[in-house]
Design a protein around this motif. Sequence first.
Motif, short mmCIF file in Angstrom:
data_model
loop_
_atom_site.label_atom_id
_atom_site.label_comp_id
_atom_site.label_asym_id
_atom_site.label_seq_id
_atom_site.Cartn_x
_atom_site.Cartn_y
_atom_site.Cartn_z
N LEU A 116 0.96 -0.98 0.14
CA LEU A 116 -0.21 0.37 0.13
C LEU A 116 1.15 1.48 0.20
O LEU A 116 0.50 1.72 -0.88
N ASP A 117 2.01 1.60 0.62
CA ASP A 117 3.23 2.51 0.93
C ASP A 117 3.26 2.41 -0.77
O ASP A 117 3.78 4.16 -1.54
N ARG A 120 1.28 3.95 -2.82
CA ARG A 120 0.49 5.71 -2.24
C ARG A 120 1.81 6.46 -3.18
O ARG A 120 1.60 7.62 -3.91
N ASP A 153 -6.22 -8.93 3.64
CA ASP A 153 -6.34 -7.59 4.16
C ASP A 153 -5.41 -6.78 3.41
O ASP A 153 -5.98 -5.54 3.41
N GLU A 154 -4.48 -7.55 3.16
CA GLU A 154 -2.95 -6.49 1.80
C GLU A 154 -4.41 -6.05 1.20
O GLU A 154 -4.15 -4.97 0.56
N LYS A 156 -7.28 -6.19 0.48
CA LYS A 156 -8.66 -5.29 0.16
C LYS A 156 -8.12 -3.70 0.96
O LYS A 156 -8.59 -2.76 0.15
N ASP A 157 -6.45 -3.34 1.35
CA ASP A 157 -6.62 -1.91 2.03
C ASP A 157 -5.70 -0.93 0.18
O ASP A 157 -6.01 -0.33 -0.16
N ILE A 158 -5.28 -2.49 -0.61
CA ILE A 158 -4.66 -2.13 -1.74
C ILE A 158 -5.88 -1.18 -2.73
O ILE A 158 -5.93 -0.47 -3.83
N HIS A 160 -9.78 -0.73 -1.91
CA HIS A 160 -9.92 0.23 -2.15
C HIS A 160 -9.17 1.92 -1.73
O HIS A 160 -9.62 2.73 -2.03
N PHE A 161 -7.81 1.91 -1.33
CA PHE A 161 -7.00 3.07 -2.05
C PHE A 161 -6.96 3.25 -3.54
O PHE A 161 -7.77 4.57 -3.96
N ASN A 193 -10.75 -8.58 -4.22
CA ASN A 193 -10.48 -7.32 -3.76
C ASN A 193 -9.50 -6.87 -5.14
O ASN A 193 -8.92 -6.53 -5.25
#
Length: 346
Positions: A116-117, A120, A153-154, A156-158, A160-161, A193
């Motif tokens: 995710l980082d 981003r 979960d990882e 999902k974060d990616i 959604h972002f 996801n």
Amino acid sequence: FDIKAVDLRSDTLTLPSGEMREAMASALVGDDVYGEDPTVIRLQEEAAALVGKEDAIFVPSGTMGNQLAILAHTERGDEVLADSQAHIYYYEVGAPAMWAGVSIRPLDGLLAGGGLDVLRNALRPADIHFPATRLVCLENTFNRGSGTVMFPDEMKDIYHFAGSKGLKVHLDGARLFNAAVFLGKDVREFTANCDSVMFCLSKGLGAPVGSMLAGDSGFIARARKYRKALGGGMRQAGVLAAAGLVALKNINRLEEDHRHARVLAKGLSALPVFEIELDRVQTNIVVARVAGGIPASGLVRMLGEKGVKCSAFGPDLVRFVTHLNVGPEDVEYTLKAAGELSVNTP
Ligand SMILES: Cc1ncc(COP(=O)(O)O)c(CN[C@H](C(=O)O)[C@H](C)O)c1O
């Protein structure tokens, strides 16, 4: 020490079973370009339901599935983000530029944890100098990461972002069922996801040919058109789809390949010539660094002379992949052959 053959180069080498061959021979077929092959239709419906998507299309290879996803998600001139070690960037012949006219920006570490980082930090504002970034490609399991699993979960974060920034997400799930079996989770926890997912029938699942690309019906309609443009419109492909339907029954046995990979990795890591990060051996891929200054190509050759085939995965890296046609006795044989090497290796 009677030489036998153990082929650990890749799980793409799996051979069709007798049950697959019978299904192929008796398959109901029709012209799939007209949408009239009942076995292809059944496989597409089963695959879409399995991964929780509206529709799916049967394609001759994972590479075509990935490239159709890029074509159907982007316009010419767009930018695609992928890990620098992802198959879609590293091993697909520059096809995104060739067919879709898009650029891929390779990102280090997108798939190796902390994605995710990485994502981003990679995004850029709209600017006349910058292409429009349209698509993020993930890969699960991560082949060049030694078959490691990205947890839902990882993802999902990616997802959604990415969605919040207007980006689509394609999952190269060539070995997605290996990931699901490793975590003991339903594959839909992963595919919820991503906008599209490709998974291979022809690797660990054992089909002779083919992959599935799944997504919403509009996306699959575009992918079908691009497949035709690439000459991938198939006629009585039910002969191949029949094997794919049988292959879907092999999902649960993947744990056997993972067990064999763990035994192999543990045995090899006990030998001075191999350095293996055992916590990264999660599924059916074992990547070892070759010690002692021996080039990977040399080690591949020396093991080859003892009947064990593996792949060079970098100047000092070798890859072993367990699969349907590799049994416990083959792992034992491989460890014995490797053990001999270490004794004779300077
Ligand atoms: C993650 C991933 N996605 C896509 C593909 C492409 O599938 P195919 O085009 O070979 O059917 C592969 C094949 N991987 C093959 C292998 O590992 O031996 C080679 C490297 O192409 C893959 O590992």
